[in-house]
Design a protein around this motif. Structure first.
Motif, PDB file in Angstrom:
ATOM      1  N   SER A  67      10.538  25.526  -8.629  1.00 23.58           N
ATOM      2  CA  SER A  67       9.280  26.246  -8.458  1.00 23.58           C
ATOM      3  C   SER A  67       9.310  27.090  -7.188  1.00 23.58           C
ATOM      4  N   THR A  68       8.813  28.303  -7.293  1.00 28.15           N
ATOM      5  CA  THR A  68       8.726  29.189  -6.122  1.00 28.15           C
ATOM      6  C   THR A  68       7.342  29.154  -5.484  1.00 28.15           C
ATOM      7  N   SER A  69       6.416  28.423  -6.089  1.00 29.50           N
ATOM      8  CA  SER A  69       5.057  28.340  -5.545  1.00 29.50           C
ATOM      9  C   SER A  69       4.989  27.231  -4.498  1.00 29.50           C
ATOM     10  N   PRO A  70       4.659  27.560  -3.250  1.00 30.84           N
ATOM     11  CA  PRO A  70       4.583  26.520  -2.219  1.00 30.84           C
ATOM     12  C   PRO A  70       3.338  25.654  -2.397  1.00 30.84           C
ATOM     13  N   THR A  71       3.416  24.434  -1.921  1.00 29.16           N
ATOM     14  CA  THR A  71       2.263  23.538  -1.885  1.00 29.16           C
ATOM     15  C   THR A  71       1.676  23.557  -0.478  1.00 29.16           C
ATOM     16  N   ILE A  72       0.388  23.833  -0.388  1.00 29.45           N
ATOM     17  CA  ILE A  72      -0.281  23.947   0.901  1.00 29.45           C
ATOM     18  C   ILE A  72      -0.882  22.600   1.292  1.00 29.45           C
ATOM     19  N   ILE A  73      -0.554  22.134   2.480  1.00 31.26           N
ATOM     20  CA  ILE A  73      -1.183  20.951   3.061  1.00 31.26           C
ATOM     21  C   ILE A  73      -2.129  21.449   4.149  1.00 31.26           C
ATOM     22  N   ALA A  95      10.059  15.670   0.338  1.00 29.23           N
ATOM     23  CA  ALA A  95      10.161  15.432  -1.100  1.00 29.23           C
ATOM     24  C   ALA A  95      10.868  16.608  -1.782  1.00 29.23           C
ATOM     25  N   PRO A  96      11.866  16.344  -2.620  1.00 28.81           N
ATOM     26  CA  PRO A  96      12.553  17.441  -3.316  1.00 28.81           C
ATOM     27  C   PRO A  96      11.663  18.131  -4.346  1.00 28.81           C
ATOM     28  N   ILE A  97      10.717  17.378  -4.915  1.00 27.62           N
ATOM     29  CA  ILE A  97       9.745  17.936  -5.850  1.00 27.62           C
ATOM     30  C   ILE A  97       8.365  17.491  -5.371  1.00 27.62           C
ATOM     31  N   VAL A  98       7.509  18.435  -5.048  1.00 25.17           N
ATOM     32  CA  VAL A  98       6.216  18.137  -4.450  1.00 25.17           C
ATOM     33  C   VAL A  98       5.152  18.090  -5.542  1.00 25.17           C
ATOM     34  N   THR A  99       4.578  16.901  -5.729  1.00 17.60           N
ATOM     35  CA  THR A  99       3.502  16.738  -6.704  1.00 17.60           C
ATOM     36  C   THR A  99       2.413  15.884  -6.065  1.00 17.60           C
ATOM     37  N   PHE A 100       1.384  15.544  -6.872  1.00 13.07           N
ATOM     38  CA  PHE A 100       0.315  14.683  -6.382  1.00 13.07           C
ATOM     39  C   PHE A 100       0.806  13.274  -6.072  1.00 13.07           C
ATOM     40  N   ASN A 101       1.988  12.900  -6.577  1.00 12.26           N
ATOM     41  CA  ASN A 101       2.471  11.539  -6.397  1.00 12.26           C
ATOM     42  C   ASN A 101       3.730  11.473  -5.552  1.00 12.26           C
ATOM     43  N   SER A 102       3.911  12.457  -4.678  1.00 11.84           N
ATOM     44  CA  SER A 102       5.066  12.464  -3.793  1.00 11.84           C
ATOM     45  C   SER A 102       4.603  12.422  -2.343  1.00 11.84           C
ATOM     46  N   ILE A 113       0.844  -1.195   0.000  1.00 12.24           N
ATOM     47  CA  ILE A 113       0.000   0.000   0.000  1.00 12.24           C
ATOM     48  C   ILE A 113       0.876   1.240   0.000  1.00 12.24           C
ATOM     49  N   GLU A 114       0.578   2.142  -0.921  1.00 14.72           N
ATOM     50  CA  GLU A 114       1.296   3.411  -1.009  1.00 14.72           C
ATOM     51  C   GLU A 114       0.296   4.546  -0.862  1.00 14.72           C
ATOM     52  N   MET A 115       0.620   5.491   0.001  1.00  9.61           N
ATOM     53  CA  MET A 115      -0.226   6.663   0.221  1.00  9.61           C
ATOM     54  C   MET A 115       0.446   7.882  -0.397  1.00  9.61           C
ATOM     55  N   ASN A 116      -0.263   8.555  -1.307  1.00  9.72           N
ATOM     56  CA  ASN A 116       0.252   9.759  -1.944  1.00  9.72           C
ATOM     57  C   ASN A 116      -0.668  10.933  -1.684  1.00  9.72           C
ATOM     58  N   ARG A 117      -0.112  12.121  -1.807  1.00 11.97           N
ATOM     59  CA  ARG A 117      -0.932  13.312  -1.717  1.00 11.97           C
ATOM     60  C   ARG A 117      -1.721  13.464  -3.012  1.00 11.97           C
ATOM     61  N   HIS A 118      -2.938  14.003  -2.892  1.00 15.99           N
ATOM     62  CA  HIS A 118      -3.734  14.287  -4.079  1.00 15.99           C
ATOM     63  C   HIS A 118      -4.521  15.557  -3.852  1.00 15.99           C
ATOM     64  N   GLY A 119      -5.174  16.056  -4.912  1.00 17.04           N
ATOM     65  CA  GLY A 119      -5.896  17.311  -4.808  1.00 17.04           C
ATOM     66  C   GLY A 119      -7.020  17.277  -3.797  1.00 17.04           C
TER      67      GLY A 119
END
Length: 755
Positions: free
Chosen positions: A330-336, A732-739, A156-162
């Motif tokens: 990317s300079t745009s932060p990802t909000i959790i 994660a060095p690159i933050v995406t929906f699959n990191s 089982i792998e848990m990833n971030r998503h929208g």
């Protein structure tokens, strides 16, 4: 004579029969090796001389059970307790009879129901089932099922998503794994994933996991497996516990001075919610006697909003010309988002005579998001559940059960400037009625027959823009299954589910499992045909995502089916305390439903696509050594099979590992435990479509997250937890929906009290 008369006088004053107490025997339960008392075990007895003398009781905290058997009487005694092998023997009762219980080191004596919907011990279940017990989860700092599954299962792998967290199991997306609570479906999925935050670890009795297609028993969405979370029942007369856990803040977003300077109350509340504590608090109150039990649970969770930032630019390998390009960082932060939620639930059951049993369950859950967008609106989710069953034992070989479950999940837009006005935008409702009949025939056949009706309705503004409309569907099914014990080594389980869906034609889902057992080895070979009807959103959706693109469903969609094959071998050596399980599987999904872009990426259309084939191999090792140490580890390999020139769109990780090392030592009034666990996610690559309709390949490196906890328990009632999550501070060095969405290393402390 003087002493006897004093006893008669004392017992008369207390209203107790002297004769009964003088002659009745006690049973003392101890662990075989340590000689420690075994508390709160279920002890049953029946006299061999007088069948009317029988009963059951829980052993007290000192491991003693008072019976109504006369001293010197011969009786059949059975003892069951979580963590110990079941005891059943004919013994002579003394004034105090000592029974030594052996530790059930791999939970082999614990009962499971998910694999066949009939009761089996884990060692005897014909369908391979993984069991996670409440005892294994204590002191680990886990608060939701998401956390448990991410640590316990390499597949089982848990990833971030929208929409939150996306789960993959054995290379398949979340919509192919059915998650149940007490055997019942959960409403309110988003992107195929149900809200796992509804379930707090403190209210879990055990989790049963069955890999592979189980549509013959559970219908749609069970093409990849079933996860059944079973909530707690009280184990003793008064079963009371309270737990509080605090975790280090993720980040400080706003100062007190800044908040107080805001002009409006709603603004002050908005900024306060961005710094909610990482807090988890639970209280459980349970009561039981011979014919009645009730367990009430209340829980609170909150989490701190935080941001993630890229530290590397994305490297893209274009397929059409074999070129490589690297984006700037990317300079745009990802909000959790942070959140705050409340849960209160009750499970009450009772029995009447020898034949009737009933249980009623109710649950309320409220979840509120804390975001960083000052748009005067935030999300609120609510869930209401009411269900239960009525069970009639016809005789010792047959049983009938009628059950119903109602589950409603609502989503709201909360208008902060309008006195927290709640505007409903989504309401998903399940009604599931089941009538089951089981029959044992000459200890050779264990038959299961079932009839079910699953009704679902979905009211949302996603079908017609900005207008709440309702779509609905129902599925009436019939189930038949036979567990045929051919001899002491061979068992065959064969069954089928015949369904009539309101939108589609009649469908059938057969399955068969052949189990062979000899000495320490059990082998299982399974074939199953799965089925998944398109969801109401996949059928009817017509929703604009902030004006950027429109997601469009289709009533022309056909149901998905699959052919699933698996072979497993399970080796258990109790002398050396080792358990090795190997599993290989092949899953072929036909008419796979997925989204495709159209009209210059202004439309996202649900369509039936080509067949998808997934191969998986898994190895699990459990080993107890040096008396106080135990190890559990797993490795899974997943391969999406496709033509060489096909575009790889799967985000599944080919390789993943999980490790756990536990230490435990018990003294008279003190126990010490420690756990270190890790999850390694292997390197993966997949293809992405850019704005010019060109595919490029991206690659994510291997990473691991490790956790460490120490637990101390005093007087069997008070325990303290101290732990570190993400010891090596990975982000994660690159933050995406699959990191990974990990913020980095965090400390936590917890305290638990048990009455």
């Amino acid at each position: 004579m003087y002493q006897i008369s004093k006893k008669h006088l004392l017992f008369s004053l207390l209203g107790i029969s002297t004769l009964t107490l003088a002659n009745t025997g006690k049973i003392k339960l101890v662990e075989k090796n340590s000689k420690q008392a075994v508390a709160y075990a279920n002890v049953c007895w029946e006299s061999c001389q007088d069948k009317m003398i029988k009963g059951n009781v829980l052993s007290n905290k000192n491991g003693t059970a008072q019976t109504d058997l006369s001293s010197g009487q011969l009786a059949v005694v059975s003892v069951n307790c979580v963590g110990y092998k079941a005891f059943l023997d004919t013994i002579s009762i003394d004034a105090e009879t000592t029974i030594q219980l052996e530790e059930d080191i791999f939970n082999l004596e614990q009962f499971t129901v998910t694999g066949t919907r009939t009761k089996h011990t884990l060692k005897d279940t014909p369908v391979l089932t993984q069991l996670i017990t409440a005892e294994e989860l204590k002191g680990r700092g886990l608060s939701t099922v998401k956390d448990v599954l991410a640590q316990e299962m390499p597949s089982i792998e848990m990833n971030r998503h929208g929409y939150g967290t996306a789960m993959q199991m054995q290379g398949l997306e979340a919509q192919y794994t059915l998650v149940l609570i007490d055997g019942e479906r959960m409403a309110g999925e988003s992107g195929g994933t149900v809200d796992l935050s509804r379930i707090n670890v403190a209210n879990i009795e055990q989790i049963e996991i069955v890999r592979g297609a189980t549509s013959s028993l559970y219908g749609s969405n069970a093409m990849g497996g079933v996860i059944n979370i079973i909530t707690k029942k009280p184990k003793k007369k008064w079963d009371v516990s309270a737990h509080v856990q605090y975790e280090q803040m993720n980040e400080k977003n706003n100062s007190t001075d800044f908040i107080e300077k805001q002009d409006e109350d709603y603004e002050k509340e908005f900024y306060r919610r961005q710094d909610l504590p990482n807090l988890n608090a639970d209280i459980t109150l349970g009561y039981r006697n011979k014919t009645f039990y009730s367990n009430t649970y209340a829980g609170y969770k909150s989490a701190d909003l935080y941001t993630l930032k890229d530290t590397k630019g994305q490297t893209k390998k274009y397929l059409h010309n074999d070129s490589i390009a690297t984006d700037p960082v990317s300079t745009s932060p990802t909000i959790i988002n942070g959140f705050m939620d409340y849960t209160i639930s009750n499970k009450t059951g009772f029995s009447v005579g020898k034949h009737w049993k009933a249980e009623v369950r109710a649950n309320y859950y409220s979840h509120e998001e804390a975001d960083s967008t000052k748009n005067n609106v935030h999300d609120r989710f609510k869930n209401y559940t009411l269900g239960g069953f009525l069970d009639y034992k016809i005789n010792n070989t047959s049983n009938i059960r009628l059950s119903h479950n109602y589950d409603k999940y609502d989503k709201y837009d909360v208008k902060e400037k309008k006195e927290n006005q709640n505007d409903l935008n989504y309401s998903n409702v399940f009604h599931n009625t089941k009538l089951n009949y089981t029959l044992s025939v000459k200890e050779k056949h264990n038959l299961f027959f079932g009839m079910e009706n699953l009704y679902e309705s979905l009211e949302t503004d996603m079908f017609i823009c900005d207008t709440l409309t309702t779509e609905q569907a129902s599925d009436v099914v019939f189930i038949a299954q036979d567990e045929f014990k051919m001899n002491k080594n061979w068992m065959l389980v064969a069954g089928a589910r015949l369904g009539n869906h309101s939108t589609f034609e009649t469908h059938i889902s057969p399955s068969a499992t052949l189990k062979y057992s000899i000495k320490d080895i059990a082998c299982r070979l399974t074939y199953a045909r799965g089925y998944r009807s398109p969801s109401l959103k996949e059928l009817y959706m017509n929703w604009s995502h902030m004006g950027m693109f429109t997601i469009i469903g289709s009533t022309d969609l056909q149901p998905e089916t699959n052919n699933y094959y698996t072979f497993s071998a399970d080796y258990i050596n109790l002398d050396n305390k080792i358990n090795v399980t190997a599993i290989t599987s092949f899953n072929q999904i036909n008419n796979k439903i997925d989204g495709v872009w159209a009209n210059n990426e202004t439309e996202y259309l649900y369509k039936n696509l080509e067949t998808q084939k997934v191969f998986s191999a898994e190895l699990i090792l459990k080993w107890m050594f040096l008396k106080s140490f135990s190890f559990k580890g797993g490795y899974v390999y997943t391969k999406i099979l496709q033509d060489e020139d096909a575009i790889n769109l799967s985000t599944a990780t080919p390789h993943s590992f999980s490790f756990q090392l536990d230490y435990s030592k018990i003294w008279k009034n003190y126990a010490l435990g420690a756990n270190i666990n890790g999850k390694i996610i292997g390197k993966k690559s997949y293809n992405v479509l850019d704005d010019n309709d060109l595919y490029y390949q991206v690659e994510y490196p291997m990473y691991s997250i490790w956790n460490f906890t120490v637990n101390q328990k005093l007087f069997n009632s008070l325990s303290f937890d101290l732990g570190v999550k993400n010891i090596f501070d990975f982000t994660a060095p690159i933050v995406t929906f699959n990191s990974s969405a990990s913020i980095g290393r965090r400390l936590f402390v917890g305290i638990t009290y048990n009455l």
